[in-house]
Design an enzyme around this catalytic site. Sequence first.
Site, short mmCIF file in Angstrom:
data_model
loop_
_atom_site.label_atom_id
_atom_site.label_comp_id
_atom_site.label_asym_id
_atom_site.label_seq_id
_atom_site.Cartn_x
_atom_site.Cartn_y
_atom_site.Cartn_z
N ALA A 280 21.06 37.14 -45.12
CA ALA A 280 19.65 36.75 -45.07
C ALA A 280 19.56 35.24 -45.35
O ALA A 280 20.17 34.74 -46.29
CB ALA A 280 18.85 37.52 -46.11
N LYS A 281 18.79 34.56 -44.53
CA LYS A 281 18.66 33.10 -44.71
C LYS A 281 17.46 32.86 -45.62
O LYS A 281 16.34 32.63 -45.17
CB LYS A 281 18.50 32.43 -43.34
CG LYS A 281 18.67 30.93 -43.40
CD LYS A 281 18.84 30.35 -42.00
CE LYS A 281 18.68 28.85 -41.98
NZ LYS A 281 19.67 28.12 -42.77
N ALA A 282 17.74 33.00 -46.93
CA ALA A 282 16.66 32.94 -47.92
C ALA A 282 16.66 31.57 -48.59
O ALA A 282 17.72 30.97 -48.82
CB ALA A 282 16.87 34.02 -48.98
N TYR B 149 19.76 28.41 -51.18
CA TYR B 149 20.07 27.00 -50.95
C TYR B 149 20.13 26.18 -52.24
O TYR B 149 20.51 25.01 -52.19
CB TYR B 149 19.13 26.42 -49.87
CG TYR B 149 19.57 27.00 -48.54
CD1 TYR B 149 20.50 26.34 -47.76
CD2 TYR B 149 19.16 28.27 -48.15
CE1 TYR B 149 20.99 26.91 -46.59
CE2 TYR B 149 19.65 28.84 -47.00
CZ TYR B 149 20.56 28.17 -46.22
OH TYR B 149 21.06 28.74 -45.09
#
Length: 318
Positions: free
Chosen positions: A156-158, A162
Amino acid sequence: MAANGKKIWMDGRLVDFADAHVHVLNHTLHYGVGVFEGIRAYPTARGGAVFRLREHVERLITSAKFYHMPIPYSREEIEQAILETQAANALLPSYIRPLVYRGEPALGVKNLKGKVSLAIAAIPAKKYLGDGSEAGIRAKISPFRKPSSEALPSFAKATGNYANSYLAGADATLEGYEEAILLDCRGFVAEGTGENIFVVRRGTVYTPGLESDILLGITRDSVIRIATDLGFPVVQKLVSVNELLSADEAFFSGTYAEIAPIKEVGHYTIGTRAPGPITRKIMGVFFRVIKGEVPEYADWLTAVPQPARVASPAAARG
Ligand code: PMP
């Protein structure tokens, strides 16, 4: 990256760049619970085109679903909204950033109820890893490891993921390197702060898989297709640090980084310190594909309509 598009799409409306505000007590800002995408649009002979639009929107929807943030627009509506935003900003090449967030004031980490919003920006795209990035970049192994997917799922690109990329990237920058290479929690090579990684050894192309807690990159997928079509064996496997340090060639792949050869890892030289022959062949095809020059991959590009011809169903709903 420079950030000065003209318009930002927010829940169906194109607002001026300077007016794209949310409340400072919003849930996403405080807890890192948001999901996003990074997409590129390129100039081609037939006008602007978005690279692998459908795959990016599908990943956005998958990421949002996992974080209990159902996006109130269909896949088709999101694709249209992205094309509309790109058309309204009329810049190429561009970097398109859809963000799914809870924008209303709501402190309390367990909040599942806040309104889920979608914003889409399109800003000028530059070379992420610097102008020399096609000639090879200097990277270091980061002291920060990837969190296990049992803690923070890497598919998942949450936004919250980052913070880890930030720490690794800041350390690399402060140490004078252009990028960090993060290991997974067992010590295998995982990925860069915003890129996947490939190593080439004796004619075979290797890349870590999901078990190394990587984001399954769309550029990575494109590289795997291109390398396979070129006749190079591609193997997804655990990659040790020694395999990286003694590789014949290594490169990063990512939407913003595109394909960036790695010439040094710490004080180890990779190959001849110049992009190797297999890296150059893959880059050669990739940089023609994004310009719409390779018919076999034409379906990876979605034409951006002229502004007057774009009507977003989501915009109509407001
Ligand atoms: N890994 C991470 C951590 C990233 O942020 C990105 C950029 N989205 C990638 C890999 C590369 O993915 P993609 O090719 O889909 O941009």
